[in-house]
Design a protein around this motif. Sequence first.
Motif, PDB file in Angstrom:
ATOM      1  N   ARG A   2      -9.632  10.556   7.289  1.00  0.00           N
ATOM      2  CA  ARG A   2      -8.200  10.813   7.360  1.00  0.00           C
ATOM      3  C   ARG A   2      -7.691  10.743   8.799  1.00  0.00           C
ATOM      4  O   ARG A   2      -6.599  10.243   9.060  1.00  0.00           O
ATOM      5  N   GLY A   5     -10.562   3.818   0.418  1.00  0.00           N
ATOM      6  CA  GLY A   5     -10.856   3.633   1.837  1.00  0.00           C
ATOM      7  C   GLY A   5     -12.046   4.451   2.275  1.00  0.00           C
ATOM      8  O   GLY A   5     -12.708   5.117   1.471  1.00  0.00           O
ATOM      9  N   GLN A  49     -13.393   7.021  -6.006  1.00  0.00           N
ATOM     10  CA  GLN A  49     -11.959   6.861  -5.796  1.00  0.00           C
ATOM     11  C   GLN A  49     -11.280   6.123  -6.947  1.00  0.00           C
ATOM     12  O   GLN A  49     -10.175   6.493  -7.371  1.00  0.00           O
ATOM     13  N   ALA A 109      -3.334   4.899  -2.550  1.00  0.00           N
ATOM     14  CA  ALA A 109      -4.397   5.607  -1.845  1.00  0.00           C
ATOM     15  C   ALA A 109      -5.045   6.625  -2.779  1.00  0.00           C
ATOM     16  O   ALA A 109      -4.368   7.281  -3.572  1.00  0.00           O
ATOM     17  N   HIS A 120      -8.789   8.053   2.726  1.00  0.00           N
ATOM     18  CA  HIS A 120      -8.088   7.803   3.992  1.00  0.00           C
ATOM     19  C   HIS A 120      -6.710   8.447   3.985  1.00  0.00           C
ATOM     20  O   HIS A 120      -6.144   8.737   5.043  1.00  0.00           O
ATOM     21  N   GLU A 158       0.469   7.113   0.422  1.00  0.00           N
ATOM     22  CA  GLU A 158      -0.388   7.466   1.552  1.00  0.00           C
ATOM     23  C   GLU A 158       0.029   8.755   2.269  1.00  0.00           C
ATOM     24  O   GLU A 158      -0.445   9.036   3.364  1.00  0.00           O
ATOM     25  N   HIS A 194      -6.589   1.857  -4.125  1.00  0.00           N
ATOM     26  CA  HIS A 194      -6.709   1.472  -2.714  1.00  0.00           C
ATOM     27  C   HIS A 194      -7.739   2.382  -2.032  1.00  0.00           C
ATOM     28  O   HIS A 194      -7.392   3.242  -1.219  1.00  0.00           O
ATOM     29  N   HIS A 254      -9.224  -0.594   1.492  1.00  0.00           N
ATOM     30  CA  HIS A 254      -8.274  -0.284   2.557  1.00  0.00           C
ATOM     31  C   HIS A 254      -8.887  -0.459   3.943  1.00  0.00           C
ATOM     32  O   HIS A 254     -10.055  -0.160   4.171  1.00  0.00           O
ATOM     33  N   ASP A 286       0.857  -1.182   0.000  1.00  0.00           N
ATOM     34  CA  ASP A 286       0.000   0.000   0.000  1.00  0.00           C
ATOM     35  C   ASP A 286       0.897   1.238   0.000  1.00  0.00           C
ATOM     36  O   ASP A 286       1.701   1.416   0.930  1.00  0.00           O
TER      37      ASP A 286
END
Length: 257
Positions: free
Chosen positions: A73, A69, A95, A39, A43, A16, A67, A116, A13
């Motif tokens: 955050r 989510g 997303q 990401a 998130h 991020e 990924h 995620h 992952d």
Amino acid sequence: MTQRPLTVDLNADIGEGYGLYDFGCDGELLEVVSSANIACGFHAGDAHTMRRTVERCLSKGVSIGAHPGLPDRLGFGRREMAASPEEVADWIVYQIGALQAFVAAAGGVLRHVKPHGALYHMASAKPEIAEAIARAIRSVDSSLLLFGPAGTFLEKAALSQGVSFVAEGFADRAYLPDGRLAPRQLAGAVIEETERAVSQAVSIVKEGRSVAIDGSWAAVRAETICLHGDAANAAERARQLKQGLEAAGIKTSFPRK
């Protein structure tokens, strides 16, 4: 007859960070993994980080996945939220679409989707959430692969929606005896020792099982192995994991469905 060599995808992952904040060791991980889960801004991540990460993946020949989510955050997407299937489906489409645009702009192709954190676990345990995710993926691009834990509602939803499913295992997370991931709040849920993480990955790929958190054996089926990139020694662990897999006669390659 010559036996076909064992292969497994190695994923991480990444992407991020956001804004002024960098996170993880993406550059080093991209030297090792065969696929990356980026990401998509909920998130973690933002537009600039997504673009840069996509470009880095393409330069290294690493397959790109979304990924997505939960919109949290503050909790890094690791806290479960009350959400309807319709909300989840919209979040997934939003997303995937954002990342897919950056991938297309860079001349690449989006290959897979991996939920995620808490969303991953919600989809594994709740059939309505799993169906929403699989349906959303199919509506965007039916050729996208869905990464998730084997034998869960997420795998069943993928099958019912005609989405190709890739079973995922973890090198650095402990398992419960029933094959589910041990919750992070349990002592020993995160595997800190690199040698143990390597041993677990090899056992999952070659034997379809892992030593559970209580010392028993848990059945774990996996075509891709995840290594988290948020540990202090993640880059070195990734290198040793790939070396350990190769020493055991296991090649790393993105799954072909």
